[in-house]
Design a protein around this motif. Sequence first.
Motif, PDB file in Angstrom:
ATOM      1  N   TYR A   3       0.876  58.014 -22.945  1.00 47.62           N
ATOM      2  CA  TYR A   3       2.043  58.739 -23.445  1.00 47.62           C
ATOM      3  C   TYR A   3       3.138  57.774 -23.875  1.00 47.62           C
ATOM      4  N   LEU A   6       2.331  56.247 -27.173  1.00 48.30           N
ATOM      5  CA  LEU A   6       2.505  57.220 -28.245  1.00 48.30           C
ATOM      6  C   LEU A   6       3.977  57.420 -28.561  1.00 48.30           C
ATOM      7  N   ARG A   7       4.786  57.438 -27.536  1.00 50.65           N
ATOM      8  CA  ARG A   7       6.214  57.646 -27.745  1.00 50.65           C
ATOM      9  C   ARG A   7       6.812  56.488 -28.541  1.00 50.65           C
ATOM     10  N   GLU A  82       9.324  65.105 -29.784  1.00 48.87           N
ATOM     11  CA  GLU A  82       8.482  63.906 -29.731  1.00 48.87           C
ATOM     12  C   GLU A  82       7.473  63.997 -28.591  1.00 48.87           C
ATOM     13  N   ARG A  83       7.953  64.469 -27.441  1.00 46.12           N
ATOM     14  CA  ARG A  83       7.054  64.589 -26.288  1.00 46.12           C
ATOM     15  C   ARG A  83       5.954  65.608 -26.574  1.00 46.12           C
ATOM     16  N   SER A  86       3.419  63.963 -28.820  1.00 43.17           N
ATOM     17  CA  SER A  86       2.651  63.000 -28.040  1.00 43.17           C
ATOM     18  C   SER A  86       1.649  63.699 -27.131  1.00 43.17           C
ATOM     19  N   TYR A  89      -1.430  64.596 -29.066  1.00 38.03           N
ATOM     20  CA  TYR A  89      -2.301  63.449 -29.314  1.00 38.03           C
ATOM     21  C   TYR A  89      -3.057  63.029 -28.048  1.00 38.03           C
TER      22      TYR A  89
END
Length: 202
Positions: A3, A6-7, A82-83, A86, A89
């Motif tokens: 995570y 990805l962030r 955004e979270r 993520s 994904y």
Amino acid sequence: MIYNELRLVGNALGMNKGNRYQDAYEQFLQGEIDLFYKEVYPTLLVFTRRLLPSTLVYLAEDCVQDSIFKLYRQRSEMSSPERAKSFLYVCIHNAVVSYIRKDNSRQHFISQDNDSFEDDFSVELIRQETIDELMGAVDRLPDDMRQLCMMIFREGLKTSEIAQQLNMTESGVKKKKRRLLDLLRKSLSPEALFFASIILSN
């Protein structure tokens, strides 16, 4: 760990620039899934197809749908758009690994070690986020260039396939691609422009 990576990638590439995504996400938080689903589904489907081996590509739709509905069930825990992205994904990453392991594909999974798979995943993630930025610039383009963008970046069509659909020669499509790149120079970050030039050269 995934995570956080990805962030960082999302922040670097302007993950939350698209107004359409923001609007769809706000409705999604209120329980309206349709607009959000239509916004993220095509992108996630192309992304997932690239990760799955050819023998498992038919599972891409299930993978994407499951990921979106997992997010829907946990949407109240998402602190930001955004979270949420993520989270999608990560779900897809985990589902793809699971499918590969389950499929009599142990041999395929072992033949490319975990580090190799994670490298592929990271590359595809950066590619997909770049495409998201590209699509955010589409609204400012002429109609024919918007159509070309969708065919290249959303549908992943090759020059020959585009030529067939538009009833053009391949050289004509290549000229349109060059014009598209010139137009995109005005609104893309250097990183996105670099990736766009690679994709458009194919």
